[in-house]
Scaffold this motif. Structure first.
Motif, PDB file in Angstrom:
ATOM      1  N   ASN A  85       0.854  -1.195   0.000  1.00 10.98           N
ATOM      2  CA  ASN A  85       0.000   0.000   0.000  1.00 10.98           C
ATOM      3  C   ASN A  85       0.884   1.236   0.000  1.00 10.98           C
ATOM      4  N   ALA A  86       1.087   1.834  -1.172  1.00 11.33           N
ATOM      5  CA  ALA A  86       1.979   2.979  -1.314  1.00 11.33           C
ATOM      6  C   ALA A  86       1.233   4.155  -1.919  1.00 11.33           C
ATOM      7  N   VAL A  87       1.487   5.344  -1.377  1.00  4.99           N
ATOM      8  CA  VAL A  87       0.874   6.573  -1.860  1.00  4.99           C
ATOM      9  C   VAL A  87       1.965   7.433  -2.480  1.00  4.99           C
ATOM     10  N   GLY A  88       1.869   7.691  -3.772  1.00  2.40           N
ATOM     11  CA  GLY A  88       2.850   8.513  -4.458  1.00  2.40           C
ATOM     12  C   GLY A  88       2.449   9.973  -4.456  1.00  2.40           C
ATOM     13  N   ILE A  89       3.364  10.845  -4.030  1.00  3.84           N
ATOM     14  CA  ILE A  89       3.117  12.282  -4.051  1.00  3.84           C
ATOM     15  C   ILE A  89       4.330  12.964  -4.682  1.00  3.84           C
ATOM     16  N   ASN A  90       4.257  14.275  -4.817  1.00  5.75           N
ATOM     17  CA  ASN A  90       5.361  15.023  -5.413  1.00  5.75           C
ATOM     18  C   ASN A  90       5.575  16.318  -4.644  1.00  5.75           C
ATOM     19  N   TYR A  91       6.556  17.087  -5.080  1.00  5.80           N
ATOM     20  CA  TYR A  91       6.983  18.272  -4.333  1.00  5.80           C
ATOM     21  C   TYR A  91       5.813  19.209  -4.027  1.00  5.80           C
ATOM     22  N   GLY A  92       5.734  19.631  -2.770  1.00  8.65           N
ATOM     23  CA  GLY A  92       4.709  20.578  -2.343  1.00  8.65           C
ATOM     24  C   GLY A  92       3.457  19.922  -1.825  1.00  8.65           C
ATOM     25  N   ALA A  93       3.240  18.640  -2.162  1.00 11.63           N
ATOM     26  CA  ALA A  93       2.039  17.950  -1.720  1.00 11.63           C
ATOM     27  C   ALA A  93       2.093  17.700  -0.225  1.00 11.63           C
ATOM     28  N   VAL A  94       0.922  17.714   0.408  1.00 11.22           N
ATOM     29  CA  VAL A  94       0.835  17.426   1.837  1.00 11.22           C
ATOM     30  C   VAL A  94      -0.295  16.423   2.054  1.00 11.22           C
ATOM     31  N   ILE A  95      -0.040  15.406   2.890  1.00 13.45           N
ATOM     32  CA  ILE A  95      -1.065  14.440   3.246  1.00 13.45           C
ATOM     33  C   ILE A  95      -1.074  14.294   4.763  1.00 13.45           C
ATOM     34  N   MET A  96      -2.134  13.695   5.284  1.00 18.73           N
ATOM     35  CA  MET A  96      -2.269  13.514   6.721  1.00 18.73           C
ATOM     36  C   MET A  96      -1.992  12.063   7.099  1.00 18.73           C
ATOM     37  N   ALA A  97      -1.297  11.887   8.219  1.00 23.45           N
ATOM     38  CA  ALA A  97      -1.106  10.579   8.836  1.00 23.45           C
ATOM     39  C   ALA A  97      -1.564  10.730  10.280  1.00 23.45           C
ATOM     40  N   GLY A  98      -2.777  10.308  10.573  1.00 20.64           N
ATOM     41  CA  GLY A  98      -3.356  10.638  11.871  1.00 20.64           C
ATOM     42  C   GLY A  98      -3.511  12.141  11.950  1.00 20.64           C
ATOM     43  N   ASN A  99      -2.923  12.738  12.967  1.00 20.85           N
ATOM     44  CA  ASN A  99      -2.942  14.195  13.097  1.00 20.85           C
ATOM     45  C   ASN A  99      -1.625  14.840  12.664  1.00 20.85           C
ATOM     46  N   VAL A 100      -0.799  14.095  11.931  1.00 26.26           N
ATOM     47  CA  VAL A 100       0.502  14.600  11.482  1.00 26.26           C
ATOM     48  C   VAL A 100       0.423  14.968  10.001  1.00 26.26           C
ATOM     49  N   LYS A 101       0.850  16.174   9.674  1.00 27.03           N
ATOM     50  CA  LYS A 101       0.945  16.594   8.273  1.00 27.03           C
ATOM     51  C   LYS A 101       2.310  16.188   7.719  1.00 27.03           C
ATOM     52  N   ILE A 102       2.305  15.554   6.560  1.00 28.15           N
ATOM     53  CA  ILE A 102       3.542  15.163   5.900  1.00 28.15           C
ATOM     54  C   ILE A 102       3.602  15.871   4.548  1.00 28.15           C
ATOM     55  N   ARG A 103       4.636  16.675   4.369  1.00 27.92           N
ATOM     56  CA  ARG A 103       4.802  17.421   3.119  1.00 27.92           C
ATOM     57  C   ARG A 103       6.098  16.997   2.440  1.00 27.92           C
ATOM     58  N   MET A 104       6.039  16.767   1.147  1.00 24.68           N
ATOM     59  CA  MET A 104       7.234  16.421   0.386  1.00 24.68           C
ATOM     60  C   MET A 104       7.866  17.675  -0.197  1.00 24.68           C
ATOM     61  N   LEU A 105       9.175  17.821   0.004  1.00 23.61           N
ATOM     62  CA  LEU A 105       9.936  18.944  -0.530  1.00 23.61           C
ATOM     63  C   LEU A 105      11.131  18.423  -1.330  1.00 23.61           C
ATOM     64  N   ASP A 106      11.853  19.338  -1.948  1.00 20.47           N
ATOM     65  CA  ASP A 106      12.941  18.997  -2.864  1.00 20.47           C
ATOM     66  C   ASP A 106      14.196  18.556  -2.110  1.00 20.47           C
ATOM     67  N   ALA A 107      15.075  17.865  -2.827  1.00 21.99           N
ATOM     68  CA  ALA A 107      16.432  17.548  -2.374  1.00 21.99           C
ATOM     69  C   ALA A 107      17.293  17.449  -3.629  1.00 21.99           C
ATOM     70  N   LYS A 108      18.552  17.792  -3.516  1.00 26.78           N
ATOM     71  CA  LYS A 108      19.462  17.736  -4.660  1.00 26.78           C
ATOM     72  C   LYS A 108      20.364  16.514  -4.528  1.00 26.78           C
TER      73      LYS A 108
END
Length: 235
Positions: A85-108
């Protein structure tokens, strides 16, 4: 929020409501982690990129515990084909895990399935910003070199309380660049990671602490040993 460093770039977070988040679960082949994979039971697994020392044991842990994996789109497709069970997101996207916000940002950095024979493309590398119930924010930088988004996006827009920064050199920032990143991000706390796992990335974490102290007086460097647990409270 409680944090446990599992060595290298692997971290376990436990939020106030009990949500368990595992980041870059490099366990079995991690020379600094003495845990067995069956000792970990995360709700969420976050993967910054596809290299073996970050993807690690994600598939096995997720399958054992029916965990959800949060990662880039390409890694999510790879895992879904394996029944994960995998959820694919991209830069800037935010999803919730319980009451925790998870946002994906860039890396070089780079990203490939270097544990597969064909070294397939593993999508863009990423970092993650976690915002816990009390507003405490943690930035896990993933593998990265120094780049301006650390100042203008991470530091000025998202303002994390804690930054987890790689210092190993060779594949990421060295201690000097990481200390500049700490200055740019300006968190309350910084923890070094991605060092002393292999001979090629041996570093003196105390030297990093001294460099951070030269760059900024507002950031406390916390030096952990693998499997150390540290509790943070939003002040």
């Amino acid at each position: 929020m409680k944090l446990r460093w599992l060595g290298h770039s692997a971290f376990e977070f436990i939020s106030n409501d009990g949500t368990n988040i595992l980041v870059d679960p490099f366990i079995r082949a991690n020379p600094n982690c003495t845990l067995n994979v069956d000792e970990l039971n995360p709700d969420i697994i976050c993967i910054t990129h596809a290299h073996a020392d970050h993807f690690g044991d994600a598939a096995e842990i997720a399958r054992n515990g029916n965990s959800t994996v949060v990662c880039n789109y390409e890694i999510s497709n790879y895992l879904q084909r394996k029944g994960i069970n995998a959820v694919g997101i991209n830069y800037g996207a935010v999803i919730m895990a319980g009451n925790v916000k998870i946002r994906m940002l860039d890396a070089k950095h780079s990203s490939s399935y270097d544990f597969e024979m064909d070294m397939g493309y593993g999508g863009n590398p990423s970092s993650f910003l976690f915002e816990f119930e009390d507003g405490f924010k943690v930035f896990q930088a993933g593998d990265t070199g120094l780049f301006s988004d650390l100042k203008f996006v991470v530091g000025e827009v998202y303002k994390p309380d804690l930054a987890l920064l790689p210092i190993g050199n060779i594949f990421t920032m060295d201690p000097k660049e990481a200390s500049i990143a700490a200055k740019w991000i300006n968190p309350k706390y910084v923890i070094p990671m991605h060092y002393n796992s292999f001979p090629s990335i041996m570093q003196d974490e105390n030297e990093f602490k001294k460099l951070v102290e030269k760059e900024t007086t507002s950031c406390e460097t916390i030096l952990l040993k693998p499997l150390d647990i540290y509790e943070f409270k939003n002040k």
